[in-house]
Design a protein around this motif. Structure first.
Motif, mmCIF file in Angstrom:
data_model
loop_
_atom_site.group_PDB
_atom_site.id
_atom_site.type_symbol
_atom_site.label_atom_id
_atom_site.label_comp_id
_atom_site.label_asym_id
_atom_site.label_seq_id
_atom_site.Cartn_x
_atom_site.Cartn_y
_atom_site.Cartn_z
ATOM 1 N N ASP A 70 0.832 -1.201 0.000
ATOM 2 C CA ASP A 70 0.000 0.000 0.000
ATOM 3 C C ASP A 70 0.869 1.255 0.000
ATOM 4 O O ASP A 70 0.594 2.216 -0.724
ATOM 5 N N MET A 71 1.916 1.243 0.813
ATOM 6 C CA MET A 71 2.839 2.372 0.878
ATOM 7 C C MET A 71 3.465 2.649 -0.489
ATOM 8 O O MET A 71 3.491 3.791 -0.960
ATOM 9 N N ALA A 72 3.956 1.592 -1.128
ATOM 10 C CA ALA A 72 4.587 1.754 -2.434
ATOM 11 C C ALA A 72 3.595 2.252 -3.473
ATOM 12 O O ALA A 72 3.927 3.109 -4.310
ATOM 13 N N GLY A 73 2.364 1.733 -3.414
ATOM 14 C CA GLY A 73 1.351 2.172 -4.363
ATOM 15 C C GLY A 73 1.056 3.650 -4.249
ATOM 16 O O GLY A 73 0.905 4.347 -5.264
ATOM 17 N N ARG A 74 0.989 4.159 -3.027
ATOM 18 C CA ARG A 74 0.715 5.593 -2.842
ATOM 19 C C ARG A 74 1.932 6.447 -3.187
ATOM 20 O O ARG A 74 1.781 7.621 -3.521
ATOM 21 N N LEU A 75 3.125 5.850 -3.117
ATOM 22 C CA LEU A 75 4.333 6.553 -3.550
ATOM 23 C C LEU A 75 4.494 6.514 -5.073
ATOM 24 O O LEU A 75 5.242 7.304 -5.642
ATOM 25 N N GLY A 76 3.832 5.555 -5.710
ATOM 26 C CA GLY A 76 3.981 5.386 -7.146
ATOM 27 C C GLY A 76 5.263 4.667 -7.518
ATOM 28 O O GLY A 76 5.823 4.890 -8.603
ATOM 29 N N VAL A 77 5.735 3.773 -6.620
ATOM 30 C CA VAL A 77 6.951 3.010 -6.885
ATOM 31 C C VAL A 77 6.671 1.528 -6.651
ATOM 32 O O VAL A 77 5.573 1.144 -6.257
ATOM 33 N N ARG A 78 7.679 0.702 -6.880
ATOM 34 C CA ARG A 78 7.566 -0.741 -6.713
ATOM 35 C C ARG A 78 8.286 -1.176 -5.446
ATOM 36 O O ARG A 78 9.333 -0.634 -5.099
ATOM 37 N N SER A 117 9.187 5.224 12.570
ATOM 38 C CA SER A 117 7.935 5.878 12.206
ATOM 39 C C SER A 117 7.083 6.043 13.455
ATOM 40 O O SER A 117 7.448 5.568 14.542
ATOM 41 N N ALA A 118 5.942 6.678 13.313
ATOM 42 C CA ALA A 118 4.954 6.688 14.388
ATOM 43 C C ALA A 118 4.479 5.251 14.618
ATOM 44 O O ALA A 118 4.482 4.425 13.697
ATOM 45 N N PRO A 119 4.080 4.894 15.831
ATOM 46 C CA PRO A 119 3.608 3.533 16.097
ATOM 47 C C PRO A 119 2.256 3.263 15.440
ATOM 48 O O PRO A 119 1.457 4.173 15.237
ATOM 49 N N TYR A 120 2.010 1.994 15.111
ATOM 50 C CA TYR A 120 0.723 1.614 14.527
ATOM 51 C C TYR A 120 0.018 0.512 15.315
ATOM 52 O O TYR A 120 -1.127 0.188 15.014
ATOM 53 N N LEU A 121 0.687 -0.082 16.336
ATOM 54 C CA LEU A 121 0.064 -1.165 17.091
ATOM 55 C C LEU A 121 0.682 -1.224 18.481
ATOM 56 O O LEU A 121 1.894 -1.157 18.633
ATOM 57 N N ARG A 122 -0.179 -1.347 19.492
ATOM 58 C CA ARG A 122 0.261 -1.514 20.877
ATOM 59 C C ARG A 122 0.452 -2.998 21.173
ATOM 60 O O ARG A 122 -0.344 -3.828 20.747
ATOM 61 N N PRO A 230 20.057 8.993 6.818
ATOM 62 C CA PRO A 230 19.462 10.168 7.482
ATOM 63 C C PRO A 230 18.168 10.607 6.822
ATOM 64 O O PRO A 230 17.911 11.805 6.682
ATOM 65 N N ALA A 231 17.342 9.671 6.396
ATOM 66 C CA ALA A 231 16.186 9.962 5.550
ATOM 67 C C ALA A 231 15.003 10.524 6.343
ATOM 68 O O ALA A 231 13.939 9.908 6.418
ATOM 69 N N ALA A 232 15.164 11.702 6.928
ATOM 70 C CA ALA A 232 14.087 12.312 7.712
ATOM 71 C C ALA A 232 12.883 12.658 6.844
ATOM 72 O O ALA A 232 11.741 12.639 7.326
ATOM 73 N N ASP A 233 13.113 12.988 5.558
ATOM 74 C CA ASP A 233 11.983 13.310 4.690
ATOM 75 C C ASP A 233 11.147 12.067 4.391
ATOM 76 O O ASP A 233 9.915 12.138 4.327
ATOM 77 N N LEU A 234 11.802 10.911 4.265
ATOM 78 C CA LEU A 234 11.057 9.660 4.074
ATOM 79 C C LEU A 234 10.302 9.301 5.348
ATOM 80 O O LEU A 234 9.157 8.841 5.294
ATOM 81 N N GLN A 235 10.919 9.511 6.494
ATOM 82 C CA GLN A 235 10.244 9.295 7.777
ATOM 83 C C GLN A 235 8.985 10.150 7.870
ATOM 84 O O GLN A 235 7.921 9.657 8.276
ATOM 85 N N GLN A 236 9.068 11.412 7.478
ATOM 86 C CA GLN A 236 7.910 12.306 7.550
ATOM 87 C C GLN A 236 6.809 11.832 6.606
ATOM 88 O O GLN A 236 5.625 11.821 6.975
ATOM 89 N N TRP A 237 7.181 11.398 5.395
ATOM 90 C CA TRP A 237 6.178 10.916 4.444
ATOM 91 C C TRP A 237 5.499 9.668 4.998
ATOM 92 O O TRP A 237 4.269 9.532 4.924
ATOM 93 N N ILE A 238 6.276 8.728 5.539
ATOM 94 C CA ILE A 238 5.710 7.491 6.081
ATOM 95 C C ILE A 238 4.771 7.791 7.237
ATOM 96 O O ILE A 238 3.709 7.165 7.373
ATOM 97 N N ASN A 239 5.124 8.756 8.083
ATOM 98 C CA ASN A 239 4.229 9.127 9.185
ATOM 99 C C ASN A 239 2.896 9.664 8.671
ATOM 100 O O ASN A 239 1.831 9.348 9.226
ATOM 101 N N GLN A 240 2.934 10.466 7.619
ATOM 102 C CA GLN A 240 1.693 10.995 7.056
ATOM 103 C C GLN A 240 0.878 9.882 6.402
ATOM 104 O O GLN A 240 -0.349 9.833 6.524
ATOM 105 N N TRP A 241 1.562 8.977 5.709
ATOM 106 C CA TRP A 241 0.881 7.828 5.106
ATOM 107 C C TRP A 241 0.243 6.960 6.183
ATOM 108 O O TRP A 241 -0.917 6.540 6.050
#
Length: 265
Positions: A70-78, A117-122, A230-241
């Motif tokens: 799902d992440m890759a699909g919304r990024l438009g990559v494989r 990333s931000a957490p998704y499951l406790r 140091p991919a902070a921009d990828l971290q930010q995108w993943i958090n928004q996704w």
């Protein structure tokens, strides 16, 4: 002066010959590199159902594999899935991948070496045992006794927990996390301490196994994704996704599929 210069050149040349620089792959260049490359490289162990599983034929499945797609699909990559192990997870992430996914617990040690990333499951640690032995192991105190055999997969947070909390029980390392519970079913081990999410999934598929302390686990933890520095921009995108998937029904549908209930952070 000429002799001195010649000596310096000779010394420098000898130094470069005897101590060659190791060849190390660069860490992820971040979001722009992923988009330019057209692929997102995802490290995963493939041995931790229901989050990630790689069968003998090399086919991947699991909640976090679906999330990666799902992440890759919304990024438009494989997606390019890269097999790793729990012991080499962070090293492989920082040399071969952009992100690591597959039931990864947040720990301070990993946070020193990569981005979360931000957490998704406790989640939290609890025990899985043969149902016939449930009355023997109601608490951690009852588990940590001489003669009790606790089986563990190496290199992850299960091994860290056993090292920190078990001082009397016999801890037995078993290398294959895909088949480790066969040790309990067969009677070769008595207990495994692992995450409540894995226990709930396993006991729903095997009537011989029961979970202990599921409602009151021994620890508190959360699942998240690891991103290479140091991919902070990828971290930010993943958090928004992640925020979107947690609120648009995507994650809820996958959680229901794999856990039979909607789980969250």
């Amino acid at each position: 002066m000429i002799a001195l210069a010649a000596m310096l050149v000779l010394t420098a040349g000898c130094g470069s010959t005897t101590t060659p620089s190791p060849k190390v792959m660069p860490a992820s260049g971040g979001l722009s590199e992923v988009l330019q490359r057209g692929t997102v490289r995802v490290c995963s162990t493939g041995d931790y159902r229901p989050f990630t599983y790689r069968d003998p034929a090399g086919t991947w499945s699991g909640l976090d594999i679906d999330m990666a797609n799902d992440m890759a699909g919304r990024l438009g990559v494989r997606v390019v899935l890269v097999p790793t192990t729990w012991a080499s997870l962070v090293d492989d992430l920082n040399t071969k991948c952009d992100v690591a996914m597959g039931g990864i617990s947040i720990t301070l040690k990993r946070a020193e070496q990569a981005l979360y990333s931000a957490p998704y499951l406790r989640d939290g640690k609890a025990a899985i045992v043969r149902c016939a032995d449930s009355s023997k192991f109601p608490t951690l105190t009852e588990i940590d006794r001489p003669g009790v055999r606790v089986v563990v997969n190496p290199g992850g947070t299960n091994a860290e927990f056993d090292k920190d909390h078990l001082h009397n029980a016999q801890v037995v390392t078993y290398p294959d996390n895909n088949t480790i519970l066969s040790q309990i079913i067969s009677g070769a081990a008595d207990v495994m301490i692992t995450d409540t999410s894995e226990i709930r999934w396993q006991v729903s598929r095997n009537p011989q196994l029961c979970g202990e302390s599921l409602d009151h686990p021994f620890t508190f933890s959360q699942k998240a994704y690891l991103i290479a520095r140091p991919a902070a921009d990828l971290q930010q995108w993943i958090n928004q996704w992640l925020n979107i998937t947690l609120n648009d029904g995507t994650y809820a549908a996958l959680s229901q599929k794999y856990f039979g209930a909607v789980t969250g952070p």
